[in-house]
Design an enzyme around this catalytic site. Structure first.
Site, PDB file in Angstrom:
ATOM      1  N   ASN A   1      -6.408   7.061  -5.373  1.00 42.46           N
ATOM      2  CA  ASN A   1      -5.700   6.152  -4.496  1.00 42.46           C
ATOM      3  C   ASN A   1      -5.219   6.914  -3.263  1.00 42.46           C
ATOM      4  O   ASN A   1      -5.625   8.048  -3.025  1.00 42.46           O
ATOM      5  CB  ASN A   1      -4.524   5.516  -5.253  1.00 42.46           C
ATOM      6  CG  ASN A   1      -4.204   4.098  -4.799  1.00 42.46           C
ATOM      7  OD1 ASN A   1      -4.226   3.800  -3.607  1.00 42.46           O
ATOM      8  ND2 ASN A   1      -3.897   3.235  -5.755  1.00 42.46           N
TER       9      ASN A   1
ATOM     10  N   SER B   1      -0.524   3.007  -6.680  1.00 40.72           N
ATOM     11  CA  SER B   1      -0.087   2.706  -5.319  1.00 40.72           C
ATOM     12  C   SER B   1       1.322   3.245  -5.107  1.00 40.72           C
ATOM     13  O   SER B   1       2.189   3.085  -5.970  1.00 40.72           O
ATOM     14  CB  SER B   1      -0.099   1.202  -5.076  1.00 40.72           C
ATOM     15  OG  SER B   1       0.556   0.897  -3.850  1.00 40.72           O
TER      16      SER B   1
ATOM     17  N   ASN C   1       3.370   2.036  -2.996  1.00 36.53           N
ATOM     18  CA  ASN C   1       4.115   1.008  -2.269  1.00 36.53           C
ATOM     19  C   ASN C   1       4.814  -0.015  -3.153  1.00 36.53           C
ATOM     20  O   ASN C   1       5.406  -0.970  -2.643  1.00 36.53           O
ATOM     21  CB  ASN C   1       3.165   0.291  -1.300  1.00 36.53           C
ATOM     22  CG  ASN C   1       2.580   1.242  -0.273  1.00 36.53           C
ATOM     23  OD1 ASN C   1       3.283   2.082   0.263  1.00 36.53           O
ATOM     24  ND2 ASN C   1       1.277   1.128  -0.038  1.00 36.53           N
ATOM     25  N   THR C   2       4.732   0.149  -4.464  1.00 33.02           N
ATOM     26  CA  THR C   2       5.510  -0.663  -5.404  1.00 33.02           C
ATOM     27  C   THR C   2       6.443   0.264  -6.154  1.00 33.02           C
ATOM     28  O   THR C   2       5.973   1.172  -6.859  1.00 33.02           O
ATOM     29  CB  THR C   2       4.590  -1.409  -6.393  1.00 33.02           C
ATOM     30  OG1 THR C   2       3.765  -2.326  -5.674  1.00 33.02           O
ATOM     31  CG2 THR C   2       5.403  -2.166  -7.425  1.00 33.02           C
TER      32      THR C   2
END
Length: 376
Positions: free
Chosen positions: A258, A189, A191-192
């Site tokens: 992803n 991801s 977003n982390t």
């Protein structure tokens, strides 16, 4: 209303109503209806009869499961394992929940989910908002065996330092592995912060080794299949390294791919897209790259590792193309948002027709056929 009319009806609903509502609010509203359908036995049966007619020719064996078909819902839709039964009644052959982290976390500030309708795409920077692995494990335990085939996707808690990432994944594994038909380590991801750095093989090897050991220690009587989910933005050389590592470690599968951080080739106005801010892009624009990654992985690992194709899957042709490129299983997410509740049914019907018209007797025979035929 006929099956042919229903997609048009949903498209009209989307154009006139849903697209005018904040994307995350619309998701919660639609998901509430799906959850309701999964809780009421009579309604559940009626929904399944309408949306999930059987296609016996599509049955597959994968990851130790006998599945009614190859098409499942990707992680991200049901982060907290609250609507598994309802989603299965819509015709998904398996459901992957999560991403679940070791500790509960709220995710990133809203707004954090956006549609790019001109490209049939989504941008999200959700940030692994979820109730945490302890709460999700309790929820899954309460379901018992009354559930569809289930994957559990785990990721790193944002507040946990990168030096403690392995311990965080192990905590989630110890809580969740016993409830999973397969377990997915999400290191992709965008977003982390720092998460994608874990895809480097020197960091991925000890992580996967520790999760494998934790799963084996936590679950008796069976071996929980372990997969890793990777990004589409990796260089080809890095894809090869991960493929080789998967074979070396005896990993059960790779999920490709992803979301992407790229914004290339979009029809939407570039200034409007830029105004949405950072996040992972999913949907139709990801189609070609995710397919290319899948092809490369299959050429490298063959049938030694189960491949799951995801990214830009919208139609039965897309599913069939993924199978021919090496995917035993295929997942979707953004296509569900744009296609509506009849989407899985349409994909299954179309895929059954494509298999019947092909030279392959079963889907298993078709897996990787295009890649194999292109070898010298």
């Amino acid at each position: 209303m006929s099956a042919a009319q229903e997609p048009r009806g949903y498209r009209l609903l989307y154009r006139t109503v849903l697209r005018r509502i904040d994307a995350e609010r619309a998701h919660h509203g639609a998901f509430a209806l799906i959850r309701l359908a999964g809780r009421v036995p009579g309604l559940r049966s009626a929904v399944r009869a309408r949306y999930a007619p059987p296609h016996p020719t599509l049955a597959v064996n994968a990851l130790g499961m006998r599945l009614p078909g190859p098409f499942g819902l990707a992680a991200g839709f049901d982060k907290n394992a609250v609507g598994i039964r309802g989603l299965a009644q819509l015709g998904f052959d398996f459901v992957e929940i999560g991403t679940v982290t070791g500790q509960p976390q709220p995710g990133n500030p809203t707004p954090r989910l956006f549609r790019i309708t001109a490209d049939r795409a989504l941008v999200n920077r959700m940030g692994f908002n979820n109730d945490g692995s302890a709460a999700v494990a309790a929820r899954l335990a309460a379901l018992g065996a009354d559930r569809p085939p289930l994957g559990v996707n785990i990721g790193k808690t944002k507040a946990v330092p990168e030096t403690d990432a392995i311990d965080d994944y192990v905590t989630s594994t110890e809580r969740l592995a016993r409830h999973a038909d397969y377990l997915v380590v999400n290191v992709s991801s965008p977003n982390t912060p720092g998460l994608r750095d874990l895809q480097a093989t020197e960091r991925l090897r000890p992580l996967l080794t520790a999760v494998r050991a934790a799963a084996d220690h936590s679950v008796t009587g069976r071996r929980v299949p372990l997969l890793v989910k990777i990004a589409p933005d990796l260089a080809d050389e890095d894809l090869d390294r991960i493929a080789d590592l998967a074979v070396e470690l005896g990993l059960d599968g790779i999920i490709a791919t992803n979301t992407t951080t790229a914004r290339d080739g979009l029809r939407a106005d570039s200034r409007a897209v830029a105004a949405l801010g950072p996040g992972g892009l999913s949907g139709a624009p990801l189609k070609e790259r995710s397919l290319a990654v899948l092809r490369r992985l299959y050429a490298r690992v063959g049938d030694r590792v189960t491949l799951v194709g995801v990214g830009g899957v919208e139609t039965a042709d897309d599913v069939w193309e993924r199978v021919l490129a090496g995917a035993t299983l295929v997942q979707g997410y953004s296509g569900f948002i744009y296609g509506g509740p009849g989407w899985p049914r349409a994909l299954h019907a179309g895929l059954a027709r494509r298999l019947a018209a092909s030279p392959h007797t079963t889907l298993a025979d078709a897996v990787g056929a295009d890649v194999r035929s292109s070898r010298p």
